[in-house]
Design a protein around this motif. Sequence first.
Motif, PDB file in Angstrom:
ATOM      1  N   CYS A 200      -3.346 -52.077 -81.493  1.00  0.00           N
ATOM      2  CA  CYS A 200      -2.630 -50.906 -82.001  1.00  0.00           C
ATOM      3  C   CYS A 200      -1.428 -50.557 -81.123  1.00  0.00           C
ATOM      4  CB  CYS A 200      -3.577 -49.711 -82.091  1.00  0.00           C
ATOM      5  SG  CYS A 200      -4.838 -49.871 -83.388  1.00  0.00           S
ATOM      6  N   MET A 201      -1.578 -50.698 -79.805  1.00  0.00           N
ATOM      7  CA  MET A 201      -0.463 -50.404 -78.906  1.00  0.00           C
ATOM      8  C   MET A 201       0.632 -51.458 -79.034  1.00  0.00           C
ATOM      9  SD  MET A 201      -1.176 -47.548 -77.513  1.00  0.00           S
ATOM     10  CE  MET A 201      -0.048 -47.428 -76.112  1.00  0.00           C
ATOM     11  N   LYS A 202       0.243 -52.709 -79.161  1.00  0.00           N
ATOM     12  CA  LYS A 202       1.214 -53.792 -79.287  1.00  0.00           C
ATOM     13  C   LYS A 202       2.098 -53.590 -80.504  1.00  0.00           C
ATOM     14  CE  LYS A 202       1.522 -58.825 -79.817  1.00  0.00           C
ATOM     15  NZ  LYS A 202       0.764 -60.105 -79.893  1.00  0.00           N
ATOM     16  N   HIS A 203       1.516 -53.057 -81.575  1.00  0.00           N
ATOM     17  CA  HIS A 203       2.259 -52.876 -82.822  1.00  0.00           C
ATOM     18  C   HIS A 203       2.728 -51.433 -83.006  1.00  0.00           C
ATOM     19  CE1 HIS A 203       1.402 -56.943 -84.313  1.00  0.00           C
ATOM     20  NE2 HIS A 203       0.226 -56.805 -83.736  1.00  0.00           N
ATOM     21  N   ALA A 211      -2.686 -41.292 -83.863  1.00  0.00           N
ATOM     22  CA  ALA A 211      -2.703 -41.390 -82.403  1.00  0.00           C
ATOM     23  C   ALA A 211      -4.024 -41.968 -81.901  1.00  0.00           C
ATOM     24  CB  ALA A 211      -2.457 -40.016 -81.783  1.00  0.00           C
ATOM     25  N   ARG A 212      -5.098 -41.682 -82.601  1.00  0.00           N
ATOM     26  CA  ARG A 212      -6.424 -42.178 -82.218  1.00  0.00           C
ATOM     27  C   ARG A 212      -6.905 -43.266 -83.172  1.00  0.00           C
ATOM     28  NH1 ARG A 212      -8.996 -36.199 -80.844  1.00  0.00           N
ATOM     29  NH2 ARG A 212      -7.815 -35.870 -78.917  1.00  0.00           N
ATOM     30  N   LEU A 213      -5.962 -44.077 -83.624  1.00  0.00           N
ATOM     31  CA  LEU A 213      -6.273 -45.121 -84.597  1.00  0.00           C
ATOM     32  C   LEU A 213      -7.393 -46.052 -84.152  1.00  0.00           C
ATOM     33  CD1 LEU A 213      -5.627 -46.373 -87.325  1.00  0.00           C
ATOM     34  CD2 LEU A 213      -3.763 -47.643 -86.236  1.00  0.00           C
ATOM     35  N   PRO A 214      -7.438 -46.528 -82.896  1.00  0.00           N
ATOM     36  CA  PRO A 214      -8.562 -47.397 -82.489  1.00  0.00           C
ATOM     37  C   PRO A 214      -9.916 -46.719 -82.689  1.00  0.00           C
ATOM     38  CG  PRO A 214      -6.840 -47.377 -80.818  1.00  0.00           C
ATOM     39  CD  PRO A 214      -6.489 -46.298 -81.786  1.00  0.00           C
TER      40      PRO A 214
END
Length: 271
Positions: A200-203, A211-214
């Motif tokens: 998620c951070m890479k993309h 913001a809390r997608l993971p």
Amino acid sequence: MVNLEIYCTTLQYFNVLDKLPSYIKPLGLGKYHFPKHWLSEQNGENISDLNRYYSEWTGLYWIWKNRLNSTDGNNWIGNCHYRKLWLNNLLKEKQKFSFKSLYSNLLKPNNPIFLNCDVIQVQPIFLKKDTVFQQFENVHGKNVLENCINFLEKEDGNKFRNYLNGNKISGLPMFIAKAHIFKKYCENIFPFFSKCFEYCMKHDLCKGHNARLPGHVVERYTTYWFLQNANVQYLSYARLGKFMLSNNVNKFINPLKIPFTFRMYPTIHDY
């Protein structure tokens, strides 16, 4: 009566949480300051710097790393949220006004449910129109969940996909489990969580309502994981409003003893 510890996670100090039964222990998350008599994830092995992305799971990580090694494997360990507290029964419909206090309705260690399961989760939601997979994509975007599934071993990933084609989800990072199952869950979930977070951070996906997608990915996997690996039963929870949490209000009265209203029972949703 079982040995029960429930960690109530919060980002702020609310003095009403000091009035909860002794087996419900306030646990402060993030980089904030909390009273000395509270537990704080800053004390001990922690990932508190990731709280903005991991949400309550930083608290679960702290429990895993700092509390489970000294706990008997058959003791019960769980978590709740400062606004969401476990109730002692499963409610089949939304509740109307009651003269019973919240104290009398909170989960107790003598509840017979502990004799009939290994894990307790919040009352599940049954989606009416979408599958769990479709609902995730409608809210959080396309391809994310599918790409994260690829981080799992093939057999586990296929089983997870089959679960996602159903319509049942316990939609909160909130559960109570025997300590040995809690530990096994953490050993499985956090490596997966880390890979989802890196993706998620890479993309550049962790922004806005995502913001809390993971955590939203792992939330779905959590429901599946417990159904796959444990005997699960369900309980409802009560939700506290701002009035009941207010430190100013609690200087004069104890809102937990105010009778319930329907607003305190959000566990039955209509999707």
